[in-house]
Design an enzyme around this catalytic site. Sequence first.
Site, mmCIF file in Angstrom:
data_model
loop_
_atom_site.group_PDB
_atom_site.id
_atom_site.type_symbol
_atom_site.label_atom_id
_atom_site.label_comp_id
_atom_site.label_asym_id
_atom_site.label_seq_id
_atom_site.Cartn_x
_atom_site.Cartn_y
_atom_site.Cartn_z
ATOM 1 N N TYR A 46 29.082 46.574 -52.199
ATOM 2 C CA TYR A 46 30.218 46.112 -53.017
ATOM 3 C C TYR A 46 31.224 47.248 -53.187
ATOM 4 O O TYR A 46 30.960 48.240 -53.872
ATOM 5 C CB TYR A 46 29.766 45.640 -54.403
ATOM 6 C CG TYR A 46 28.717 44.533 -54.397
ATOM 7 C CD1 TYR A 46 28.623 43.625 -53.345
ATOM 8 C CD2 TYR A 46 27.824 44.392 -55.458
ATOM 9 C CE1 TYR A 46 27.660 42.616 -53.347
ATOM 10 C CE2 TYR A 46 26.864 43.388 -55.473
ATOM 11 C CZ TYR A 46 26.786 42.513 -54.410
ATOM 12 O OH TYR A 46 25.835 41.527 -54.423
ATOM 13 N N ARG A 198 30.232 30.650 -58.096
ATOM 14 C CA ARG A 198 31.379 31.545 -57.891
ATOM 15 C C ARG A 198 32.567 31.113 -58.759
ATOM 16 O O ARG A 198 33.721 31.193 -58.361
ATOM 17 C CB ARG A 198 31.774 31.588 -56.418
ATOM 18 C CG ARG A 198 30.627 32.073 -55.534
ATOM 19 C CD ARG A 198 31.004 32.150 -54.074
ATOM 20 N NE ARG A 198 30.088 32.997 -53.350
ATOM 21 C CZ ARG A 198 28.954 32.600 -52.790
ATOM 22 N NH1 ARG A 198 28.589 31.347 -52.850
ATOM 23 N NH2 ARG A 198 28.178 33.454 -52.167
HETATM 24 N N1 LIG Z 1 22.339 38.835 -53.074
HETATM 25 C C1 LIG Z 1 23.500 38.393 -52.650
HETATM 26 O O1 LIG Z 1 23.697 38.165 -51.459
HETATM 27 C C2 LIG Z 1 24.597 38.144 -53.640
HETATM 28 C C3 LIG Z 1 25.728 37.381 -53.275
HETATM 29 C C4 LIG Z 1 26.720 37.166 -54.234
HETATM 30 C C5 LIG Z 1 26.591 37.692 -55.513
HETATM 31 N N2 LIG Z 1 25.501 38.442 -55.826
HETATM 32 C C6 LIG Z 1 25.306 38.997 -57.189
HETATM 33 O O2 LIG Z 1 25.324 37.916 -58.112
HETATM 34 C C7 LIG Z 1 26.286 38.159 -59.131
HETATM 35 C C8 LIG Z 1 26.890 36.858 -59.604
HETATM 36 O O3 LIG Z 1 27.415 36.088 -58.542
HETATM 37 P P1 LIG Z 1 28.975 35.844 -58.347
HETATM 38 O O4 LIG Z 1 29.716 36.833 -59.143
HETATM 39 O O5 LIG Z 1 29.201 35.740 -56.882
HETATM 40 O O6 LIG Z 1 29.207 34.367 -58.866
HETATM 41 P P2 LIG Z 1 29.139 33.621 -60.285
HETATM 42 O O7 LIG Z 1 28.418 34.440 -61.261
HETATM 43 O O8 LIG Z 1 28.643 32.254 -59.971
HETATM 44 O O9 LIG Z 1 30.694 33.474 -60.652
HETATM 45 C C9 LIG Z 1 31.548 34.557 -60.811
HETATM 46 C C10 LIG Z 1 32.953 34.015 -60.970
HETATM 47 O O10 LIG Z 1 32.996 33.158 -62.099
HETATM 48 C C11 LIG Z 1 33.954 33.615 -63.035
HETATM 49 N N3 LIG Z 1 33.368 33.435 -64.373
HETATM 50 C C12 LIG Z 1 32.280 34.061 -64.890
HETATM 51 N N4 LIG Z 1 32.005 33.600 -66.119
HETATM 52 C C13 LIG Z 1 32.945 32.684 -66.395
HETATM 53 C C14 LIG Z 1 33.198 31.864 -67.510
HETATM 54 N N5 LIG Z 1 32.401 31.877 -68.581
HETATM 55 N N6 LIG Z 1 34.285 31.025 -67.467
HETATM 56 C C15 LIG Z 1 35.064 30.990 -66.372
HETATM 57 N N7 LIG Z 1 34.877 31.740 -65.273
HETATM 58 C C16 LIG Z 1 33.822 32.579 -65.286
HETATM 59 C C17 LIG Z 1 34.212 35.072 -62.713
HETATM 60 O O11 LIG Z 1 35.541 35.373 -63.096
HETATM 61 P P3 LIG Z 1 36.041 36.867 -63.465
HETATM 62 O O12 LIG Z 1 35.582 37.708 -62.308
HETATM 63 O O13 LIG Z 1 37.492 36.695 -63.530
HETATM 64 O O14 LIG Z 1 35.414 37.256 -64.733
HETATM 65 C C18 LIG Z 1 34.019 35.067 -61.192
HETATM 66 O O15 LIG Z 1 35.195 34.627 -60.548
HETATM 67 C C19 LIG Z 1 27.294 39.115 -58.476
HETATM 68 O O16 LIG Z 1 28.019 39.859 -59.449
HETATM 69 C C20 LIG Z 1 26.403 39.972 -57.615
HETATM 70 O O17 LIG Z 1 25.836 41.014 -58.398
HETATM 71 C C21 LIG Z 1 24.497 38.658 -54.909
#
Ligand SMILES: NC(=O)c1ccc[n+]([C@@H]2O[C@H](COP(=O)([O-])OP(=O)(O)OC[C@H]3O[C@@H](n4cnc5c(N)ncnc54)[C@H](OP(=O)(O)O)[C@@H]3O)[C@@H](O)[C@H]2O)c1
Length: 306
Positions: A46, A198
């Site tokens: 990242y 996401r």
């Molecule tokens: N192992 C893997 O391959 C892999 C792949 C992807 C992700 N990950 C990990 O998983 C974590 C979480 O996944 P993710 O970030 O991809 O997706 P997520 O948690 O499903 O969604 C994140 C998105 O949702 C928004 N969001 C969060 N809370 C919200 C709320 N209460 N209301 C409205 N919008 C909200 C965020 O906006 P803002 O950013 O504007 O706050 C961001 O755009 C990542 O941070 C990473 O550490 C791992």
Amino acid sequence: MHAGSIGYGAMGFSWGYGNRAGTDPDAVIGRALELGCTLIDTADVYGPHENERLVGRAIARRREEVVLATKCGLVVDDPATFSVRVDGRPEHILAACDDSLRRLGVEAIDLYYLHRADPAVAIEESVGALAQLVAAGKVRAIGLSEVDVPLLERASAVHRIAAVQSELSLWTRDALPEVLPWCVAHDVAFIPFSPLGRGFLTGRVTSPQDLPQDDYRHRWPRFQAEAMAANAAIVARTAAVAARHGVTPGQVALAWVLAQGEQVIPIPGTKRIPFLEENAAAADIALTADDVRELDALPPSVGDRY
Ligand SMILES: NC(=O)c1ccc[n+]([C@@H]2O[C@H](COP(=O)([O-])OP(=O)(O)OC[C@H]3O[C@@H](n4cnc5c(N)ncnc54)[C@H](OP(=O)(O)O)[C@@H]3O)[C@@H](O)[C@H]2O)c1
């Protein structure tokens, strides 16, 4: 591993999602710890690298409160296009761990994942390198991300696997039939990534115009206009359940993930304290059996996830 029931994903500060102006990783991660979201998730890829640095800074004075998770095994070829390749060679893993320790400013990583299994390297070799890191005291527990049960069986024959991190949410359920039951049977933590789809499952992103220009979701099939319009039905039905509890659809999305089992620890990602607080509060929602049945019966999503 002793972590709260909801963790925190820091990726968005340096990778994938736009709209970073004015955001404050120290404050957000500090608040996550206050709220008991102690499993903090990052990865060397990242940024690349930048996310580990900012997590390291944010936890510097609170190391003992954190279950610190990072990942190796992906290498960025071109950050502008988010293009990455896998590298699961033992020599890469051993060197990557030293680099991550330095960037994070810690003596040991609590949970070190192989981000993706490398098809060119036997999983036994990659996990063998992770096991060496445990023996050296640099890593406390080993995780794997996006693996199937045959790979988990082979990996576990080399070293105990403490956690599996894979995508799981109302619109991505691939892990439910096999991987999650395997984790339950083997007392392995299951860490859903992208549990809010996401951001889509919160209902606050409804069309590609809602996404910043430099946001990687523009590349994913599910974030094309037609798929988003089709998948709006999933959010609408989630919102109906949420209305009965006086909460948000995103909170119901997290509550449904939590309802999948005791060892499930989702890691929603956000750059904003109000979103973080909203997400953490989802741990207090008690979905009824009827709610869960209704959510289980949501239509399958339209569009591939990658
Ligand atoms: N192992 C893997 O391959 C892999 C792949 C992807 C992700 N990950 C990990 O998983 C974590 C979480 O996944 P993710 O970030 O991809 O997706 P997520 O948690 O499903 O969604 C994140 C998105 O949702 C928004 N969001 C969060 N809370 C919200 C709320 N209460 N209301 C409205 N919008 C909200 C965020 O906006 P803002 O950013 O504007 O706050 C961001 O755009 C990542 O941070 C990473 O550490 C791992």
